[in-house]
Design a protein around this motif. Structure first.
Motif, PDB file in Angstrom:
ATOM      1  N   SER A 253      48.538  43.839  31.076  1.00 46.88           N
ATOM      2  CA  SER A 253      47.524  43.282  31.295  1.00 46.88           C
ATOM      3  C   SER A 253      46.802  42.912  30.120  1.00 46.88           C
ATOM      4  O   SER A 253      46.346  41.758  29.967  1.00 46.88           O
ATOM      5  CB  SER A 253      46.694  43.760  32.245  1.00 46.88           C
ATOM      6  N   ASP A 254      46.580  43.664  29.183  1.00 41.16           N
ATOM      7  CA  ASP A 254      46.131  43.424  27.953  1.00 41.16           C
ATOM      8  C   ASP A 254      46.615  42.429  26.984  1.00 41.16           C
ATOM      9  O   ASP A 254      46.051  41.728  26.364  1.00 41.16           O
ATOM     10  CB  ASP A 254      45.835  44.786  27.053  1.00 41.16           C
ATOM     11  N   VAL A 257      45.996  39.259  28.558  1.00 41.72           N
ATOM     12  CA  VAL A 257      44.476  38.708  28.238  1.00 41.72           C
ATOM     13  C   VAL A 257      44.309  38.132  26.642  1.00 41.72           C
ATOM     14  O   VAL A 257      43.977  37.329  26.425  1.00 41.72           O
ATOM     15  CB  VAL A 257      43.287  39.707  28.493  1.00 41.72           C
ATOM     16  N   ARG A 258      45.333  38.945  25.830  1.00 42.42           N
ATOM     17  CA  ARG A 258      45.159  38.419  24.719  1.00 42.42           C
ATOM     18  C   ARG A 258      45.851  37.088  24.531  1.00 42.42           C
ATOM     19  O   ARG A 258      45.176  36.411  23.422  1.00 42.42           O
ATOM     20  CB  ARG A 258      45.917  39.375  23.645  1.00 42.42           C
ATOM     21  N   PRO A 261      42.648  34.179  26.487  1.00 37.35           N
ATOM     22  CA  PRO A 261      41.312  34.309  26.122  1.00 37.35           C
ATOM     23  C   PRO A 261      40.381  33.726  27.427  1.00 37.35           C
ATOM     24  O   PRO A 261      39.446  34.140  27.462  1.00 37.35           O
ATOM     25  CB  PRO A 261      41.146  33.937  24.872  1.00 37.35           C
ATOM     26  N   GLU A 262      41.064  32.651  28.014  1.00 35.63           N
ATOM     27  CA  GLU A 262      40.195  31.928  28.908  1.00 35.63           C
ATOM     28  C   GLU A 262      39.821  32.698  30.330  1.00 35.63           C
ATOM     29  O   GLU A 262      38.991  32.722  31.160  1.00 35.63           O
ATOM     30  CB  GLU A 262      40.622  30.523  29.575  1.00 35.63           C
ATOM     31  N   SER A 264      39.059  35.995  30.309  1.00 39.49           N
ATOM     32  CA  SER A 264      37.864  36.795  29.815  1.00 39.49           C
ATOM     33  C   SER A 264      36.910  36.063  30.160  1.00 39.49           C
ATOM     34  O   SER A 264      35.786  36.224  30.816  1.00 39.49           O
ATOM     35  CB  SER A 264      37.946  37.477  28.563  1.00 39.49           C
ATOM     36  N   GLU A 265      36.769  34.531  29.585  1.00 35.15           N
ATOM     37  CA  GLU A 265      35.719  33.766  29.857  1.00 35.15           C
ATOM     38  C   GLU A 265      35.404  33.363  31.189  1.00 35.15           C
ATOM     39  O   GLU A 265      34.324  33.216  31.578  1.00 35.15           O
ATOM     40  CB  GLU A 265      36.166  32.414  29.008  1.00 35.15           C
ATOM     41  N   GLY A 267      36.114  35.130  33.797  1.00 28.58           N
ATOM     42  CA  GLY A 267      35.706  36.313  34.779  1.00 28.58           C
ATOM     43  C   GLY A 267      37.082  36.686  35.704  1.00 28.58           C
ATOM     44  O   GLY A 267      36.939  37.240  36.680  1.00 28.58           O
ATOM     45  N   GLY A 268      38.179  36.664  34.990  1.00 29.74           N
ATOM     46  CA  GLY A 268      39.279  36.999  35.577  1.00 29.74           C
ATOM     47  C   GLY A 268      40.411  35.994  35.955  1.00 29.74           C
ATOM     48  O   GLY A 268      40.386  34.881  35.875  1.00 29.74           O
TER      49      GLY A 268
END
Length: 727
Positions: A253-254, A257-258, A261-262, A264-265, A267-268
């Motif tokens: 999962s990390d 996300v890396r 990046p959108e 995280s921006e 909200g999931g």
């Protein structure tokens, strides 16, 4: 019967007067005192292995006895130099144009004292190039005023054709690897592999463990050509989460996300979001016959045909074969999971196409076939019908030959009706080696596409050896013992060992709780051991063998039979007295032991044999008893019902065909259909699977050390006074 005699002998007598001439490709050498295998091989310019191949009676390293007559193959048949990567690279550097095709030809009229070497040097071609386009030079010498064709090749730019040795690497064949698995691994065709490795046989697919191959270096296997990570776009569906993404794509999962990046921006993960993920590559594990089967792509095939053939989606095929992303190309080697099933046949891990030969014939092809059979007309008094009829009934060589040839004549008529013209030459080899050699000297073997016969092993060996010079296939129509040197022979009669294996496989497949019993005489002790090994719970009945009597103890057999389950009894013998005795005893149990309440047999019996030999045909053995016992056995032949062949045969000869006539038709029709599809039986046998006709089927497979062996057979059973095919 009289119609057959009259028709066949009239044809054969005419054919016996056809004579042509050809020089042999072999010579003989009488060993002189002090000569060794090495000195003789140097004298004739052939390898020691070549001499040993055609003279089985001598051994390497053993002293040669004076006056021993050796068969010496021509120098052109010497074995290929040991295939090492160093030699192969050297060869490629010396001749970067691996395969040249002529742009045209020039005619040359041979002058007095000219040699092939001189002519080749004059036109800057090789002697083999000249022979290739002038086939008569394989069999005869240059003669004054002979007109030959000289191939003209395009000029080659040396800079363009230069080859860098660093583009190639050595590959050592691992256990269970095949040509197809290695070709797939390197992304090349089988033809390309053969060009790079001329030491590989073109007539067999054998590949020995530890063999050194020259292969192109795989792109990305050096620092300069390292591949970068590729990514795919993925549209997030409803209810998708990181856990499911990790399971499906193998990405944490990390890391997701890396890369995105959108996430995280916003909200999931959101439905409809397009993210990028690393392109996953399947870990194929070891690419060998334990894990995969392989398929060579044919010309004009497309995605639709392949997906329907294999029962797989195109995306699944691409996952297994990433090179498909660049397009489907003829000659590509694809790998599939070993357990994959579909509209295909698999042989030695290679997928074979199911080809309808009737729909694939080329009417422009005109094959030439020789029949070489022992009619022995020289021993017949054609004016004495009585003696001829006796000979037909009692002389096996004549009976087999006439049966086979009568069926072959119907096959020739049938193929003619399909628009295929066939040139046929038929000879009586009189069951002698001398006559066989005489016929071969008279005939130009380079003009033929196949030879059917002869029937005896010594003549078959001679024909095979001479035909091998021309890559000419020889079909053995009856059972003969195979030898290592008979590499171009098609053994059409399935071996006893394979028939036995088929029978055992059938019993294993259908056996549930039946009580198994084995009855085998001393001569068949080895068969008894094989059966006991495959069926460890089987009970073995002792056979008493005395000077004049042979049999079993009836009470002992009765004690080993079950009243609760069916009894399956194997009878292994070629002694008709033992077989008759056992059949009679088993049948008596069927009739005597009845259940009072039901009126049915208390003991249920079924009889098997892995070898239904001539002893089972003896008149003292009742067909009714065999039918009562549902006698089951393996066979190369099945009973023929009324069909187009039988009708045609009766019209021509006024009689029903026997099993030899049926075999003659099936074997010849199979041969002619294959030659009409592609006029090269050896090549077509690499990708044609099983074929089946009136009473026989053929499924040839190349043996690594010998010829092509038919693996096909039937399981037959007596049932209600008829013999039926049950598998």
């Amino acid at each position: 019967m009289k119609n057959i005699i009259k028709t066949l002998f009239a044809v054969l007598i005419c054919l016996l007067f056809t004579n042509k001439a050809i020089a042999q490709k072999f010579s003989t050498h009488a060993v002189k005192k002090g000569e060794t295998l090495e000195s003789i091989s140097k004298t004739y310019g052939v390898s020691q292995d070549d001499i040993l191949k055609y003279n089985k009676e001598i051994k390497k390293g053993a002293d040669l006895r004076s006056n021993t007559i050796l068969v010496i193959p021509s120098g052109t048949m010497s074995t290929v130099e040991k295939n090492t990567v160093d030699n192969l690279i050297k060869g490629i550097m010396q001749d970067s144009v691996v395969k040249r095709e002529p742009t045209g030809f020039k005619e040359h009229k041979v002058k007095k004292r000219e040699t092939l070497y001189g002519i080749a040097k004059k036109y800057n071609v090789s002697e083999d190039d000249i022979k290739k386009y002038n086939k008569q030079l394989y069999a005869s010498q240059l003669k004054k005023k002979m007109v030959i064709r000289i191939p003209k090749y395009p000029e080659v730019n040396e800079e363009e054709s230069a080859i860098d040795p660093s583009d190639y690497e050595k590959y050592i064949v691992a256990p269970k690897e095949t040509r197809w698995s290695i070709a797939h691994k390197y992304g090349i065709t089988i033809d390309s592999m053969l060009v790079l490795n001329p030491g590989l046989s073109k007539t067999t697919n054998y590949l020995a463990e530890g063999y050194e191959l020259l292969m192109p270096r795989i792109a990305g296997s050096t620092v300069e050509n390292q591949q970068t990570q590729l990514y795919i776009s993925y549209t997030v569906p409803a209810k998708m989460n990181f856990y499911r993404l990790e399971k499906e794509f193998g990405v944490k999962s990390d890391e997701i996300v890396r890369l995105n990046p959108e996430i995280s921006e916003q909200g999931g993960l959101k439905e409809g979001m397009v993210i990028r993920l690393p392109e996953t590559k399947l870990d194929p594990g070891e690419i060998n016959t334990d894990n995969y089967i392989f398929y060579v792509v044919r010309p004009k095939q497309n995605e639709f045909r392949l997906t329907r053939k294999f029962g797989m989606s195109w995306s699944d095929l691409i996952q297994l074969n990433p090179d498909l992303k660049d397009g489907l190309k003829a000659g590509m080697v694809l790998k599939l999971p070993k357990e994959q099933v579909g509209d295909f046949e698999v042989r030695n891990s290679l997928i074979l196409d199911k080809i309808n030969l009737l729909d694939s014939i080329n009417t422009e092809v005109r094959p030439k076939v020789m029949f070489l059979l022992p009619f022995r007309i020289d021993k017949l008094n054609m004016s004495d019908t009585k003696s001829v009829t006796w000979a037909m009934q009692n002389r096996n060589s004549l009976k087999y030959s006439l049966g086979l040839y009568s069926g072959a004549l119907i096959a020739l008529d049938s193929i003619k009706s399909l628009g295929i013209s066939v040139d046929v030459e038929t000879f009586d080899n009189q069951f002698t080696l001398a006559r066989t050699k005489e016929i071969l000297r008279q005939e130009n073997l380079s003009e033929y596409n196949a030879i059917v016969g002869p029937l005896d092993l010594i003549s078959l060996k001679e024909v095979s050896n001479q035909a091998a010079s021309y890559q000419l296939p020889v079909i053995a129509p009856v059972p003969v013992q195979s030898e290592l040197s008979l590499s171009n022979v098609f053994f059409s009669y399935t071996e006893k060992k394979l028939l036995r294996e088929h029978m055992i496989e059938y019993v294993k497949k259908n056996h549930t709780n039946e009580n198994l019993v084995i009855i085998a005489d001393e001569k068949n002790k080895a068969v008894e051991e094989v059966l006991a090994e495959n069926f460890p719970n089987a009970k073995v009945i002792l056979v008493k063998e005395e000077e004049k009597n042979i049999g079993i103890n009836r009470d002992k057999l009765a004690s080993q039979l079950s009243e609760d389950v069916e009894n399956w009894v194997f009878v292994e013998s070629d002694n008709f007295k033992l077989i008759a005795s056992v059949v009679s005893i088993l049948n008596s149990f069927n009739n005597a032991l009845l259940d009072i309440e039901t009126g049915k047999n208390k003991i249920k019996l079924r009889m098997f044999s892995t070898d239904k030999n001539n002893a089972f045909e003896n008149d003292v053995i009742s067909s009714t008893h065999l039918s009562n016992l549902n006698f089951t056995y393996p066979s190369v032949y099945r009973e023929v019902s009324s069909n187009a062949f039988v009708k045609r045969y009766k019209e021509k000869f006024g009689d029903a065909p026997d099993m030899f006539a049926v075999r003659g038709f099936d074997l010849t029709y199979d041969l002619l259909l294959k030659l009409a599809y592609k006029n090269d039986l050896i090549d077509i046998s690499k990708f044609i699977g099983a074929t089946e006709y009136s009473g026989n089927k053929f499924d040839y497979e190349k043996d690594a050390t010998s010829g092509y062996f038919n693996k096909a057979s039937y399981i037959m059973a007596y049932d209600d006074m008829a013999i039926k095919q049950i598998e």
